[in-house]
Design an enzyme around this catalytic site. Structure first.
Site, PDB file in Angstrom:
ATOM      1  N   LYS A  63       0.808  -1.218   0.000  1.00 29.36           N
ATOM      2  CA  LYS A  63       0.000   0.000   0.000  1.00 29.36           C
ATOM      3  C   LYS A  63       0.843   1.270   0.000  1.00 29.36           C
ATOM      4  O   LYS A  63       0.340   2.353  -0.317  1.00 29.36           O
ATOM      5  CB  LYS A  63      -0.936   0.013   1.214  1.00 29.36           C
ATOM      6  CG  LYS A  63      -2.033  -1.042   1.159  1.00 29.36           C
ATOM      7  CD  LYS A  63      -3.020  -0.867   2.305  1.00 29.36           C
ATOM      8  CE  LYS A  63      -4.181  -1.845   2.183  1.00 29.36           C
ATOM      9  NZ  LYS A  63      -5.185  -1.663   3.258  1.00 29.36           N
ATOM     10  N   LYS A  86       0.271   2.576  14.991  1.00 30.60           N
ATOM     11  CA  LYS A  86       1.351   3.542  14.770  1.00 30.60           C
ATOM     12  C   LYS A  86       1.960   4.015  16.087  1.00 30.60           C
ATOM     13  O   LYS A  86       3.178   4.230  16.177  1.00 30.60           O
ATOM     14  CB  LYS A  86       0.822   4.735  13.972  1.00 30.60           C
ATOM     15  CG  LYS A  86       1.884   5.762  13.615  1.00 30.60           C
ATOM     16  CD  LYS A  86       1.272   6.896  12.801  1.00 30.60           C
ATOM     17  CE  LYS A  86       2.307   7.975  12.482  1.00 30.60           C
ATOM     18  NZ  LYS A  86       1.723   9.087  11.690  1.00 30.60           N
ATOM     19  N   ASP A 104       5.412  10.695   8.037  1.00 30.21           N
ATOM     20  CA  ASP A 104       4.848   9.536   7.353  1.00 30.21           C
ATOM     21  C   ASP A 104       5.745   9.202   6.170  1.00 30.21           C
ATOM     22  O   ASP A 104       6.469  10.068   5.646  1.00 30.21           O
ATOM     23  CB  ASP A 104       3.429   9.824   6.881  1.00 30.21           C
ATOM     24  CG  ASP A 104       2.426   9.778   8.024  1.00 30.21           C
ATOM     25  OD1 ASP A 104       2.767   9.234   9.094  1.00 30.21           O
ATOM     26  OD2 ASP A 104       1.302  10.294   7.855  1.00 30.21           O
ATOM     27  N   ASP A 149      -2.058  10.779  17.510  1.00 28.34           N
ATOM     28  CA  ASP A 149      -1.509  12.131  17.450  1.00 28.34           C
ATOM     29  C   ASP A 149      -2.383  13.113  18.228  1.00 28.34           C
ATOM     30  O   ASP A 149      -1.891  13.865  19.077  1.00 28.34           O
ATOM     31  CB  ASP A 149      -1.362  12.568  15.987  1.00 28.34           C
ATOM     32  CG  ASP A 149      -2.608  12.280  15.157  1.00 28.34           C
ATOM     33  OD1 ASP A 149      -3.578  11.698  15.679  1.00 28.34           O
ATOM     34  OD2 ASP A 149      -2.622  12.636  13.964  1.00 28.34           O
ATOM     35  N   ASP A 208       6.958  -1.656   9.981  1.00 26.36           N
ATOM     36  CA  ASP A 208       6.050  -2.450  10.801  1.00 26.36           C
ATOM     37  C   ASP A 208       5.643  -3.753  10.142  1.00 26.36           C
ATOM     38  O   ASP A 208       4.962  -4.574  10.757  1.00 26.36           O
ATOM     39  CB  ASP A 208       4.805  -1.624  11.152  1.00 26.36           C
ATOM     40  CG  ASP A 208       4.505  -1.637  12.639  1.00 26.36           C
ATOM     41  OD1 ASP A 208       5.429  -1.926  13.425  1.00 26.36           O
ATOM     42  OD2 ASP A 208       3.352  -1.372  13.015  1.00 26.36           O
TER      43      ASP A 208
END
Length: 754
Positions: A116, A277, A301, A468, A146
């Site tokens: 992705k 995340k 990111d 966040d 990850d």
């Protein structure tokens, strides 16, 4: 820095945006009076309807419309915190101290799925930050993978090898945009091509970059890498590697130092929570703590490449300010994107947040932590409150047992909390990542956080999938402040999903995480205001974001009941000749004008205003609505809020449709069903209601509902076109279209003949 007269020269300035602030406050008074009158009108009508008719279509409809008005009024009041004192800041990087006085910076880059998130894009982000306009020996880059994918590990090694030539090239010729893919796009560069030496070096680097891309592509297409990724995506051991050059020949880089680069893949096991995340960020926080332990951290990111190499110096203008620094937790840069079409049909620019609301928050105690593009102070993430001028925190080795209880059983990490070690980065690499690898691998293991305060009080918090927002909220509640740096040249540029379904799922995840906080004990209206550090206005802003998904309720109410009453000739609003009608018109026009004013001030036009109105409605009936149900089901232990990774890939057909401004319904799930169904209900009610209005000469009585239906129809046109006009591009999937037609027909039939 001081001038010739020994006067202190500030590294940044802040000014209140006028006349916007004054207009906002005047409009607040006008809208408050008009909205209060509207609430009174609907409340009195509801009381009369219940008293006379008890339960009827009119009384039920009035009840839901009144509740919708209450929710809209509540959300409008909360939103005024953003408009109270918007500010704008300027920075002066030339006033920073000399390079040898600048602090070290750790850079965290997050990736989770090479299918992705295209590997070549991730590597371009890595290369762009390797070449930042900042002392290279003070930059330490950590790539979090990850997925534990072999293709990412091998690709980052190739990137480091290419970076040995790319970084010196960028610094030697002062390249403006240091993302290789963008730089080598001839349509985007602006260099002095007449310089012979530059042309020769550029061609040489271009050949190397093309070879690098071919290697990465070959890695991605390799069967072993693909199979390895499928095996390791959900279950793999921790792996940490200091990336060394792949090729041993031609290692000379002249006088240029290459930033360090560390690959980190934390341990994952099926069935064991890994906290998405936030969990990956906390692993990087620990690993970097025993390796580089820089006082400041930049989080990016994987698709957010550095577009302005001076961004670190801009952030340091705030972090190194002697007055602001002791209480400053982070500096937030806006998220900006390079692949948005000219009309931004999916509102992916997030203009309302980064060009309006965050400016207002900056005038209070600072903007929300926004997922990427922020420079955060390390000690702020360790649960500290602002104190003194130290960037290391409030820890000492005398209470080592208390430190281990909070931070885990790593002696090395606890030592990093107390003071910055005297030996340099290369020695730390030698000490921790090579012969004593187990000590640093332990920091990336699943068991390390057991019985500690990680994710609760320490690091990035685990209370929501929007880690966040949740972490930034708690930082502000502890007394920290933040600032918003919005330079004219975008500091970072990323890409957005150009598929409509991906956009809806991304919004659903955000909304679910926010609403999760709203219904928890950390609700900003209770938890935030109870903290002495957080102002009421700041808490109102956080609460508006947390309750943002409840817009789905008034949208549902106004999308159903006025139209169905209109179909039956029942009036819910005052006649056009009534004085009350003017009050309703003032509320509607006040909201539209304020939105349009903010859009124009952001440099956008009427088309943007229309698209934002449209997507607000669609998002409210899809992502927000399903997010509310998702959270409510979680509260009764039926479901859970999931972290759906946004797809950053697209084929040529999708790109072409998006660039042509065509809504791409390909792959849309049943999440779109409420929006498509209500669009058809509105269309049918508009036709039938208009006939009723003409037949019974009730234009004055039903004009408001007719106008509301026309407004919703205009916003719904892409959905209706996608259902009725079955063209190859931009059509709603047949199954979804069929269900929309059937459900809308049943609803209209029930209200006409029920």
């Amino acid at each position: 820095m001081r001038d010739n007269n020994n006067n202190y020269l500030p590294m940044h300035t802040c000014r209140v945006i006028e006349p916007t602030t004054t207009i906002n406050r005047l409009q607040f008074l006008l809208h408050l009076c008009a909205a209060s009158v509207v609430l009174y009108y609907h409340a009195s009508c509801l009381h009369s309807a219940i008293h006379l008719d008890r339960i009827s279509v009119a009384s039920v409809s009035l009840a839901f419309v009144f509740l919708a008005d209450v929710v809209l009024f509540f959300m409008w009041v909360l939103s005024q915190g953003f408009r109270y004192r918007p500010v704008s800041r300027s920075v002066f990087p030339e006033r920073l101290p000399d390079d040898d006085m600048l602090p070290d910076l750790d850079i965290f880059i997050m990736t989770a799925n090479p299918d992705k998130e295209p590997t070549i894009e991730v590597m371009n982000t890595v290369l762009s930050v390797m070449a930042l306009d900042y002392p290279s020996e003070k930059l330490h880059i950590y790539l979090s993978d990850d997925a534990g994918a072999d293709v990412t590990l091998h690709a980052v090694k190739e990137a480091y090898s290419f970076g040995r030539f790319w970084v010196p090239f960028c610094k030697r010729f002062a390249i403006g945009v240091r993302c290789p893919e963008v730089f080598f796009d001839d349509s985007k560069i602006n260099q002095q091509e007449s310089e012979k030496e530059f042309v020769q070096e550029r061609q040489k680097i271009k050949v190397m970059y093309d070879a690098f891309k071919k290697k990465v592509k070959k890695l991605k297409e390799g069967k072993d890498s693909t199979r390895g990724f499928e095996k390791t995506r959900h279950e793999h051991p921790s792996k940490i590697e200091n990336i060394r050059e792949v090729e041993t020949n031609s290692t000379d880089t002249g006088d240029f130092i290459i930033p360090s680069l560390v690959y980190v893949s934390r341990e994952k096991r099926k069935g064991v929570p890994h906290h998405f995340k936030a969990g990956a960020l906390n692993v990087l926080l620990r690993v970097s703590g025993v390796v580089s332990n820089s006082p400041y951290i930049l989080v990016l990111d994987c698709d957010m490449y550095s577009n302005d190499p001076s961004s670190v110096r801009q952030a340091m203008c705030f972090h190194l300010d002697s007055k602001l620094s002791p209480s400053l937790a982070f500096v937030q840069f806006p998220q900006e994107f390079y692949n948005i079409n000219k009309d931004d049909i999916y509102c992916a620019e997030l203009r309302i947040f980064f060009k309006t609301l965050w400016l207002g928050l900056d005038g209070l105690r600072g903007p929300v932590l926004s997922g990427t593009n922020f420079f955060v102070k390390r000690c702020a993430l360790y649960g500290n409150k602002p104190s003194g001028t130290s960037n290391r925190g409030e820890f000492n080795l005398e209470d080592i047992s208390r430190l281990k209880h909070k931070f885990g059983n790593s002696n090395e990490f606890c030592l990093s909390l107390v003071e910055k070690s005297s030996y340099d980065f290369d020695e730390k690499i030698t000490t921790y990542i090579n012969p004593q690898k187990d000590k640093v691998l332990m920091l990336a293991s699943l068991e390390y956080e057991s019985d500690t305060r990680w994710g609760d009080q320490i690091g990035f918090l685990y209370g929501s999938v929007v880690e966040d927002y949740f972490t930034g909220f708690h930082l502000h509640c502890r007394g920290w402040v933040s600032t918003y740096c919005f330079p004219s040249k975008p500091a970072f540029l990323g890409n957005v999903p150009i598929n409509f379904n991906d956009t809806l799922f991304q919004n659903k995840r955000w909304n679910a995480g926010l609403f999760e906080v709203a219904l928890s004990r950390h609700c900003p209206l209770i938890f935030g205001i109870s903290k002495n550090f957080n102002s009421v206005l700041q808490s109102m802003c956080y609460a508006w974001l947390a309750f943002w998904p409840v817009f789905s309720f008034p949208l549902l109410c106004y999308g159903i009941f006025p139209q169905l009453c209109f179909l039956n000739g029942i009036s819910l609003f005052p006649e056009i000749t009534s004085p009350w009608f003017g009050t309703f018109a003032v509320v509607f026009l006040s909201s539209c004008i304020q939105h349009l004013r903010e859009v124009v001030r952001s440099g956008r036009n009427f088309t943007t205003w229309c698209n934002e109105q449209r997507f607000w409605m669609i998002n409210g009936l899809t992502g927000q609505l399903f997010a509310v149900f998702n959270v409510l089901l979680k509260l009764i232990s039926i479901s859970a809020v999931n972290f759906d990774l946004t797809n950053k890939t697209a084929d040529k057909a999708q790109i072409e449709r998006y660039e042509n401004g065509v809504f791409d319904f390909e792959g849309c799930s049943l999440m779109l069903l409420p929006a498509t169904t209500l669009s058809l209900v509105n269309l049918g009610a508009l036709i039938g209601g208009a006939w009723q209005m003409i037949k019974f000469k009730a234009i004055d009585r039903l004009f408001a509902q007719f106008g509301l239906s026309c407004f919703i129809l205009a916003l719904s046109l892409p959905l209706i076109e996608g259902i009725i006009f079955r063209q190859d591009t931009g059509r709603v999937p047949p199954r979804l279209a069929m269900w929309s037609i059937v459900l809308s027909g049943l609803i209209l039939f029930m209200f006409m003949f029920g």
